[in-house]
Design an enzyme around this catalytic site. Structure first.
Site, PDB file in Angstrom:
ATOM      1  N   LYS A  52       0.847  -0.940  -0.218  1.00 57.99           N
ATOM      2  CA  LYS A  52      -0.011  -0.251  -0.063  1.00 57.99           C
ATOM      3  C   LYS A  52       1.170   1.403   0.277  1.00 57.99           C
ATOM      4  CE  LYS A  52      -3.524  -2.765   2.747  1.00 57.99           C
ATOM      5  NZ  LYS A  52      -4.263  -2.922   3.616  1.00 57.99           N
ATOM      6  N   GLN A  96      -3.875  -1.759   9.901  1.00 59.35           N
ATOM      7  CA  GLN A  96      -3.997  -2.887   9.751  1.00 59.35           C
ATOM      8  C   GLN A  96      -4.563  -3.676  10.289  1.00 59.35           C
ATOM      9  OE1 GLN A  96      -2.319  -3.460   5.797  1.00 59.35           O
ATOM     10  NE2 GLN A  96      -3.614  -5.704   6.364  1.00 59.35           N
ATOM     11  N   ASP A 119     -10.861   1.962   5.154  1.00 56.21           N
ATOM     12  CA  ASP A 119     -10.858   1.237   4.802  1.00 56.21           C
ATOM     13  C   ASP A 119     -12.692   0.850   5.059  1.00 56.21           C
ATOM     14  OD1 ASP A 119      -8.604  -0.240   4.320  1.00 56.21           O
ATOM     15  OD2 ASP A 119      -8.338  -0.961   6.616  1.00 56.21           O
TER      16      ASP A 119
END
Ligand code: NAD
Length: 292
Positions: A52, A96, A119
């Site tokens: 990412k 994450q 997200d």
């Protein structure tokens, strides 16, 4: 059979975002900025975050990677998130997952300000998605929608079977495919570990989204001729012939299923790159919202 090439589709999105970022910097404006928090040293999480961050650099976005030890307390992590919430230069925040057991994922997700929730896991984003309001869509389902769009796949009136009901893939995917929009307008069946007649349901599907995380679970006898198959699964399977000691397997037996399909995603190179594209699109949209 045509391959739904996630690498190619993601490349087109990245080129578009690169151009837009260049226009911003030429106009003297700041760049979109993604901040990622990585807790601990899980191998797969390291790989995902690294990719990412690397992609942000490729397209001209700013990125910040905050690494915290697996022993970090929940309070310390929440403080880091609060600092990023307050940081005017940061447009998108991602933590994450998974997190160590002593940290509540839901507390962490809820600590991210909804305006930076790239997200799309915050309850505000989920509520907006369910009610059809503009919002951040979780990156993997968003990436799948972008992939269907890129290849102009007809979805209206189709029967989509989604295997898996997680909050990050299966559930949002089923909601998005049933919405009155493109891609969408499907009749959706969502299957899970308690589903009894999975094979019969899959055989009725025009579109299968396999997101259960069991390597090569979907076999040719579960797939109707001409179906579109989206393979979300990524499972590490021990493989002595690989330097890493493992190879990545999807949820679909690609070799036997592919000949039956009109379209199918490969693993790797299908949904994975599109997930990153979805995240970058969310970050760009967060930026636009702040600067509009
Ligand atoms: P998860 O473990 O949270 O959920 C799996 C779901 O599958 C559950 O809802 C469960 O009910 C269902 N399931 C399990 N066994 C089943 C069975 N035998 N029959 C029917 N349903 C069954 O997983 P997740 O986080 O949604 O991820 C799923 C897979 O997708 C994993 O392999 C993960 O690594 C992968 N993934 C890939 C990407 C990507 O970018 N390509 C992104 C997210 C997740």
């Amino acid at each position: 059979m045509q391959l739904l090439d996630g690498k190619k589709a993601a490349q087109a999105i990245k080129e578009d975002l690169t151009q837009k970022t260049t226009q911003l910097t030429n106009a003297g404006k700041p760049r979109p900025h993604l901040a990622a928090i990585l807790v601990g040293n899980d191998g797969a999480s390291e790989t995902y975050v690294a990719s990412k961050v690397k992609t942000c650099a490729e397209i001209g976005f700013e990125s910040t990677l905050k690494r915290l030890p697996a022993t970090v307390t929940e309070d310390e992590l929440l403080q880091e998130i609060e600092a990023l919430n307050k940081n005017e230069e940061v447009n998108g925040i991602l933590v994450q997952l998974p997190l160590p057991k002593h940290i509540s994922e839901s507390k962490v997700i809820q600590a991210i300000h909804p305006s930076k929730d790239v997200d799309g896991f915050h309850p505000v984003s989920v509520g907006n998605m369910v009610s059809g309001a503009p919002t951040f869509i979780p990156a993997t389902p968003y990436g799948i929608l972008l992939l269907l769009q890129h290849y102009n796949i007809e979805t209206k009136g189709k029967h989509a079977v989604v295997i898996g009901r997680s909050h990050i893939v299966g559930t949002p995917m089923s909601i998005l495919l049933s919405r009155n929009s493109y891609p969408g307008n499907c009749t959706v069946t969502i299957c899970h570990s308690a589903t009894k007649n999975l094979k019969e349901l899959c055989l009725q599907a025009d579109i299968i989204v396999a997101a259960l995380g069991r390597a090569e679970f979907v076999s040719a006898d579960m797939v109707k001729e001409g179906a579109v198959v989206i393979d979300v699964g990524i499972t590490r399977v021990a493989d002595a012939s690989k330097k890493s000691g493992f190879s990545l397997k999807g949820d679909v037996k690609f070799d036997e299923v592919a000949p039956r399909c009109s379209y199918i995603t490969p693993v790797p190179g299908g949904v994975g790159p599109m997930t990153i594209a979805g995240l970058l699109m969310n970050t760009y949209n967060a930026y636009l919202k702040k600067h509009s």
